[in-house]
Design a protein around this motif. Structure first.
Motif, PDB file in Angstrom:
ATOM      1  N   LEU A 136     -13.650  -3.599 -38.665  1.00 45.72           N
ATOM      2  CA  LEU A 136     -14.602  -2.630 -38.332  1.00 45.72           C
ATOM      3  C   LEU A 136     -15.037  -1.618 -39.128  1.00 45.72           C
ATOM      4  O   LEU A 136     -14.467  -1.471 -39.975  1.00 45.72           O
ATOM      5  N   PRO A 137     -16.335  -1.138 -38.876  1.00 44.22           N
ATOM      6  CA  PRO A 137     -16.684   0.344 -39.475  1.00 44.22           C
ATOM      7  C   PRO A 137     -15.742   1.237 -39.274  1.00 44.22           C
ATOM      8  O   PRO A 137     -15.408   1.568 -38.359  1.00 44.22           O
ATOM      9  N   THR A 138     -15.514   2.136 -40.291  1.00 39.14           N
ATOM     10  CA  THR A 138     -14.340   3.017 -40.274  1.00 39.14           C
ATOM     11  C   THR A 138     -14.759   4.079 -41.055  1.00 39.14           C
ATOM     12  O   THR A 138     -15.270   4.112 -42.110  1.00 39.14           O
ATOM     13  N   ILE A 139     -14.560   5.345 -40.570  1.00 34.46           N
ATOM     14  CA  ILE A 139     -14.517   6.546 -41.425  1.00 34.46           C
ATOM     15  C   ILE A 139     -13.158   7.488 -41.395  1.00 34.46           C
ATOM     16  O   ILE A 139     -12.483   7.311 -40.235  1.00 34.46           O
ATOM     17  N   GLY A 140     -13.092   8.390 -42.086  1.00 32.15           N
ATOM     18  CA  GLY A 140     -11.729   9.119 -42.194  1.00 32.15           C
ATOM     19  C   GLY A 140     -12.892  10.879 -42.118  1.00 32.15           C
ATOM     20  O   GLY A 140     -13.539  11.009 -42.839  1.00 32.15           O
ATOM     21  N   VAL A 141     -12.152  11.514 -41.203  1.00 33.89           N
ATOM     22  CA  VAL A 141     -12.241  12.971 -40.975  1.00 33.89           C
ATOM     23  C   VAL A 141     -11.077  13.676 -41.081  1.00 33.89           C
ATOM     24  O   VAL A 141     -10.365  13.536 -39.789  1.00 33.89           O
ATOM     25  N   ALA A 142     -10.890  14.198 -42.053  1.00 32.87           N
ATOM     26  CA  ALA A 142      -9.536  14.948 -42.113  1.00 32.87           C
ATOM     27  C   ALA A 142      -9.813  16.501 -42.115  1.00 32.87           C
ATOM     28  O   ALA A 142     -10.791  16.958 -42.174  1.00 32.87           O
ATOM     29  N   LYS A 143      -8.682  17.338 -41.714  1.00 28.48           N
ATOM     30  CA  LYS A 143      -8.577  18.661 -41.575  1.00 28.48           C
ATOM     31  C   LYS A 143      -8.622  19.368 -42.970  1.00 28.48           C
ATOM     32  O   LYS A 143      -8.729  20.626 -42.943  1.00 28.48           O
ATOM     33  N   ASN A 144      -7.996  18.809 -44.033  1.00 26.73           N
ATOM     34  CA  ASN A 144      -7.904  19.380 -45.168  1.00 26.73           C
ATOM     35  C   ASN A 144      -8.190  18.534 -46.426  1.00 26.73           C
ATOM     36  O   ASN A 144      -8.202  17.326 -46.203  1.00 26.73           O
ATOM     37  N   PRO A 145      -8.353  18.943 -47.529  1.00 27.90           N
ATOM     38  CA  PRO A 145      -9.097  18.189 -48.659  1.00 27.90           C
ATOM     39  C   PRO A 145      -8.010  17.437 -49.399  1.00 27.90           C
ATOM     40  O   PRO A 145      -8.502  16.712 -50.477  1.00 27.90           O
ATOM     41  N   PHE A 146      -6.682  17.242 -48.878  1.00 26.20           N
ATOM     42  CA  PHE A 146      -5.896  16.566 -49.700  1.00 26.20           C
ATOM     43  C   PHE A 146      -5.533  17.166 -51.311  1.00 26.20           C
ATOM     44  O   PHE A 146      -5.339  18.355 -50.937  1.00 26.20           O
ATOM     45  N   THR A 147      -5.795  16.344 -52.142  1.00 27.52           N
ATOM     46  CA  THR A 147      -5.655  16.736 -53.496  1.00 27.52           C
ATOM     47  C   THR A 147      -6.940  17.087 -54.203  1.00 27.52           C
ATOM     48  O   THR A 147      -7.069  17.366 -55.458  1.00 27.52           O
ATOM     49  N   PHE A 148      -8.125  17.000 -53.463  1.00 26.99           N
ATOM     50  CA  PHE A 148      -9.151  17.039 -54.087  1.00 26.99           C
ATOM     51  C   PHE A 148      -9.964  18.361 -54.051  1.00 26.99           C
ATOM     52  O   PHE A 148      -9.533  19.513 -53.347  1.00 26.99           O
ATOM     53  N   THR A 149     -11.204  18.468 -54.901  1.00 30.54           N
ATOM     54  CA  THR A 149     -11.669  20.082 -55.056  1.00 30.54           C
ATOM     55  C   THR A 149     -13.206  19.907 -54.242  1.00 30.54           C
ATOM     56  O   THR A 149     -13.581  18.944 -54.375  1.00 30.54           O
ATOM     57  N   LYS A 185     -14.490  26.791 -40.992  1.00 33.11           N
ATOM     58  CA  LYS A 185     -13.918  25.730 -42.096  1.00 33.11           C
ATOM     59  C   LYS A 185     -14.481  24.688 -42.085  1.00 33.11           C
ATOM     60  O   LYS A 185     -14.531  24.085 -40.930  1.00 33.11           O
ATOM     61  N   PRO A 186     -14.781  23.760 -43.258  1.00 30.08           N
ATOM     62  CA  PRO A 186     -15.220  22.351 -43.130  1.00 30.08           C
ATOM     63  C   PRO A 186     -13.923  21.490 -42.684  1.00 30.08           C
ATOM     64  O   PRO A 186     -12.993  21.645 -42.734  1.00 30.08           O
ATOM     65  N   VAL A 187     -14.594  20.195 -42.231  1.00 28.07           N
ATOM     66  CA  VAL A 187     -13.878  19.247 -42.289  1.00 28.07           C
ATOM     67  C   VAL A 187     -14.375  18.146 -43.597  1.00 28.07           C
ATOM     68  O   VAL A 187     -15.234  18.661 -44.136  1.00 28.07           O
ATOM     69  N   PHE A 188     -13.406  17.180 -43.868  1.00 35.34           N
ATOM     70  CA  PHE A 188     -13.351  16.293 -45.170  1.00 35.34           C
ATOM     71  C   PHE A 188     -13.635  14.831 -44.615  1.00 35.34           C
ATOM     72  O   PHE A 188     -12.823  14.395 -44.127  1.00 35.34           O
ATOM     73  N   VAL A 189     -15.014  14.425 -45.094  1.00 31.88           N
ATOM     74  CA  VAL A 189     -15.492  13.274 -44.428  1.00 31.88           C
ATOM     75  C   VAL A 189     -15.431  12.416 -45.588  1.00 31.88           C
ATOM     76  O   VAL A 189     -15.954  12.576 -46.684  1.00 31.88           O
ATOM     77  N   SER A 190     -14.751  11.078 -45.288  1.00 28.88           N
ATOM     78  CA  SER A 190     -14.800  10.073 -46.501  1.00 28.88           C
ATOM     79  C   SER A 190     -15.119   8.649 -45.671  1.00 28.88           C
ATOM     80  O   SER A 190     -14.758   8.537 -44.396  1.00 28.88           O
ATOM     81  N   VAL A 191     -15.852   7.611 -46.459  1.00 32.95           N
ATOM     82  CA  VAL A 191     -16.075   6.553 -46.003  1.00 32.95           C
ATOM     83  C   VAL A 191     -14.791   5.634 -45.982  1.00 32.95           C
ATOM     84  O   VAL A 191     -13.812   5.924 -46.965  1.00 32.95           O
ATOM     85  N   GLY A 192     -14.784   4.891 -45.046  1.00 35.08           N
ATOM     86  CA  GLY A 192     -13.518   3.872 -44.828  1.00 35.08           C
ATOM     87  C   GLY A 192     -13.995   2.461 -45.112  1.00 35.08           C
ATOM     88  O   GLY A 192     -13.461   1.922 -46.288  1.00 35.08           O
ATOM     89  N   HIS A 193     -14.865   1.917 -44.451  1.00 32.92           N
ATOM     90  CA  HIS A 193     -15.200   0.449 -44.564  1.00 32.92           C
ATOM     91  C   HIS A 193     -16.451   0.373 -44.022  1.00 32.92           C
ATOM     92  O   HIS A 193     -16.739   0.860 -42.871  1.00 32.92           O
ATOM     93  N   ARG A 194     -17.431  -0.164 -44.694  1.00 28.52           N
ATOM     94  CA  ARG A 194     -18.590  -0.819 -43.956  1.00 28.52           C
ATOM     95  C   ARG A 194     -19.604   0.400 -43.406  1.00 28.52           C
ATOM     96  O   ARG A 194     -20.345   0.251 -42.428  1.00 28.52           O
ATOM     97  N   VAL A 195     -19.505   1.443 -44.070  1.00 23.02           N
ATOM     98  CA  VAL A 195     -20.266   2.751 -43.544  1.00 23.02           C
ATOM     99  C   VAL A 195     -20.688   3.458 -44.790  1.00 23.02           C
ATOM    100  O   VAL A 195     -19.859   3.508 -45.899  1.00 23.02           O
ATOM    101  N   THR A 196     -22.003   4.151 -44.841  1.00 25.33           N
ATOM    102  CA  THR A 196     -22.161   4.910 -46.059  1.00 25.33           C
ATOM    103  C   THR A 196     -21.641   6.373 -45.810  1.00 25.33           C
ATOM    104  O   THR A 196     -21.401   6.661 -44.633  1.00 25.33           O
ATOM    105  N   LEU A 197     -21.560   7.051 -47.068  1.00 22.32           N
ATOM    106  CA  LEU A 197     -21.113   8.338 -46.684  1.00 22.32           C
ATOM    107  C   LEU A 197     -22.241   9.281 -46.020  1.00 22.32           C
ATOM    108  O   LEU A 197     -21.764  10.399 -45.044  1.00 22.32           O
ATOM    109  N   ASP A 198     -23.329   9.174 -46.193  1.00 20.70           N
ATOM    110  CA  ASP A 198     -24.336   9.914 -45.387  1.00 20.70           C
ATOM    111  C   ASP A 198     -24.309   9.496 -43.959  1.00 20.70           C
ATOM    112  O   ASP A 198     -24.385  10.377 -43.299  1.00 20.70           O
ATOM    113  N   ASN A 199     -24.082   8.450 -43.695  1.00 22.89           N
ATOM    114  CA  ASN A 199     -23.912   7.912 -42.244  1.00 22.89           C
ATOM    115  C   ASN A 199     -22.688   8.564 -41.634  1.00 22.89           C
ATOM    116  O   ASN A 199     -22.811   8.677 -40.353  1.00 22.89           O
TER     117      ASN A 199
END
Length: 233
Positions: A136-149, A185-199
């Protein structure tokens, strides 16, 4: 509510889990746009834990992407399938999340995880893992940035900035900090599978008309917590 058992052969050690990540990471599809925002179904998945009883409850809630009305919802409860290890959290959740998804009476469409996809130390968080296993197409929307800047996005809703991981030669964009509410405060969006970051960002904005967190995640969070309370009797 579906009762889940830990699958035979499920990783039992850190090394086994990392080997699975290494094997599956190469199957992530990054060259598909994904479904257009506001069309079809969008499904939120989330989990809640009872640490004293070593129990996890998962929920999957399908929304009409155009209206954000709830179309279907399912829950599953099982034993926690892996110890808590940063970077390997998907192995604690996936058997129960898969059971909840499998019990749905309709196509999930795009799956939105309360967590990470490529924004993961090994570039294979829950959203990517779930996407590869289900197709399935998947995305991650997290509440914090994990270890990233990241640099703080501009104030208006819809503003975004790169979520950056340090590499040997500089930095790599692994997601975006996205402002879903003006001045919040922003959320933190990343691609999971079969989706672009823009989308993925466009879907996240379509799912946040009133709150910082996607409606899909809000519904799934409430449902898995209720399932956990009911499982406790």
């Amino acid at each position: 509510m579906t009762t889940v058992r830990i699958p035979a052969g499920w990783p039992a050690t850190d090394d086994q889990a990392r080997a699975v990540q290494d094997e599956l990471r190469g199957k992530v599809v990054l060259d598909e746009t994904g479904p257009p925002p506001g069309t079809g179904h969008v499904t939120g998945v989330d989990v809640a834990y009872d640490d004293e009883r070593d129990v996890v409850a998962a929920a999957a809630v399908v929304l009409d992407a155009a209206t954000l009305d709830v179309i279907a919802e399912t829950t599953a409860v099982g034993q926690v399938s892996f110890p808590y290890v940063p970077g390997l959290l998907a192995f604690r959740e996936i058997p129960t999340v898969l059971a909840a998804l499998d019990a749905l009476p309709c196509d999930p469409g795009l799956v939105v995880c309360d967590g990470y996809g490529l924004a993961h130390p090994r570039r294979f968080g829950l959203a990517s893992h779930l996407g590869v296993l289900t197709g399935l197409p998947t995305i991650g929307v997290a509440k914090n940035p994990f270890t990233f800047t990241y640099d703080d996005p501009d104030t208006p809703r819809g503003s975004a900035s790169p979520l950056l991981a340090a590499t040997g030669s500089g930095t790599e964009e692994v997601g975006r900090a996205l402002r879903t509410r003006t001045g919040v405060k922003p959320v933190f969006v990343s691609v999971g599978h079969r989706v672009t970051l823009d989308n993925a960002c466009a879907h996240t904005l379509a799912l946040t008309p009133d709150y910082r967190i996607p409606e899909s995640t809000r519904h799934a969070d409430a449902l898995c917590r209720r399932a956990l309370r009911e499982a406790a009797g």
